[in-house]
Design an enzyme around this catalytic site. Sequence first.
Site: not given
Ligand SMILES: NC(=O)c1ccc[n+]([C@@H]2O[C@H](COP(=O)([O-])OP(=O)(O)OC[C@H]3O[C@@H](n4cnc5c(N)ncnc54)[C@H](O)[C@@H]3O)[C@@H](O)[C@H]2O)c1
Length: 262
Positions: A147, A160
């Site tokens: 991120s 985080y």
């Molecule tokens: N969405 C954003 O705006 C954003 C911005 C920057 C970085 N990110 C990063 O992108 C990635 C995906 O984010 P997102 O927003 O799509 O997430 P999301 O919350 O939509 O999905 C999270 C996923 O992680 C899995 N997960 C959570 N805890 C878990 C565990 N203990 N064991 C196994 N699986 C687990 C969930 O089952 C799900 O599939 C993450 O690494 C997040 O930090 C997201």
Amino acid sequence: MNKESATTTPSSLLSGLRALITGGSQGIGRAIAESFSQAGASIAIAALRDHFLDDAGEALKCKTIGLDLSDLADTERAVKDAVTALGGLDILVNNAAVVTPSAPVETTEADELQLLLDVNLRGTFWAMRSAYPHLKQRRGCVLNVSSMAGVTGQARHAAYAMTKGGINALTRSAAADWGSDGIRVNALCPIAAWTPALRQWADEQPNPAEIASYLNRLPALGYCPETNEIAPVAVFLCSDAARFVTGHIMHVSGGAEVGYRL
Ligand SMILES: NC(=O)c1ccc[n+]([C@@H]2O[C@H](COP(=O)([O-])OP(=O)(O)OC[C@H]3O[C@@H](n4cnc5c(N)ncnc54)[C@H](O)[C@@H]3O)[C@@H](O)[C@H]2O)c1
């Protein structure tokens, strides 16, 4: 280039490759899983055991693996299951993460901190460790979804952001260790993306329009992207087109961090 053309994924970039995508049941991970499939990869997705995992498996017609990344034995088992189902492993995408709480250092609780460390850092580390012999066999690659919070820091997200900064350091360190095995290790750092979870959260806030406007102002490009604008970057980094790219922390931020902008 307009937004529509930017989201297309060349159909053969990953052809013949086998990929495990953690957190592939939802959000960015699911978009990556879709793009990998479109690019010709055989995929398995591993995520929390819930209906999102079942739905994604059905929609993508791929192997699903229930996983709790905070459990090292479960993580090792999930990687093994993926290798067995796919017949090997060329690509590990460590995308799963816990993203809460939204809190500064002084109000973050010990159990919240522990969960972030367990899933985001220890889980990612252990998935890489478990996948190493398989990736070595195939001269494969790892992509860690990190991120921009891990690069610039993020207000009210100290714990985080710390885990994401750790993932960036892990990425560069493993790239150094595994380069001689022919294994590439890169990280992809989104600034934000309109996942269903983010959209739902924003809709439930007192002023959703204000949140959308804030997210749109963050990138220099002037809008918060959809997940399918992040996923093609993952395809590129895991493809042969990026075969001389390793240890790279790729900002997928629309220029959010450049200049002194208001
Ligand atoms: N969405 C954003 O705006 C954003 C911005 C920057 C970085 N990110 C990063 O992108 C990635 C995906 O984010 P997102 O927003 O799509 O997430 P999301 O919350 O939509 O999905 C999270 C996923 O992680 C899995 N997960 C959570 N805890 C878990 C565990 N203990 N064991 C196994 N699986 C687990 C969930 O089952 C799900 O599939 C993450 O690494 C997040 O930090 C997201």
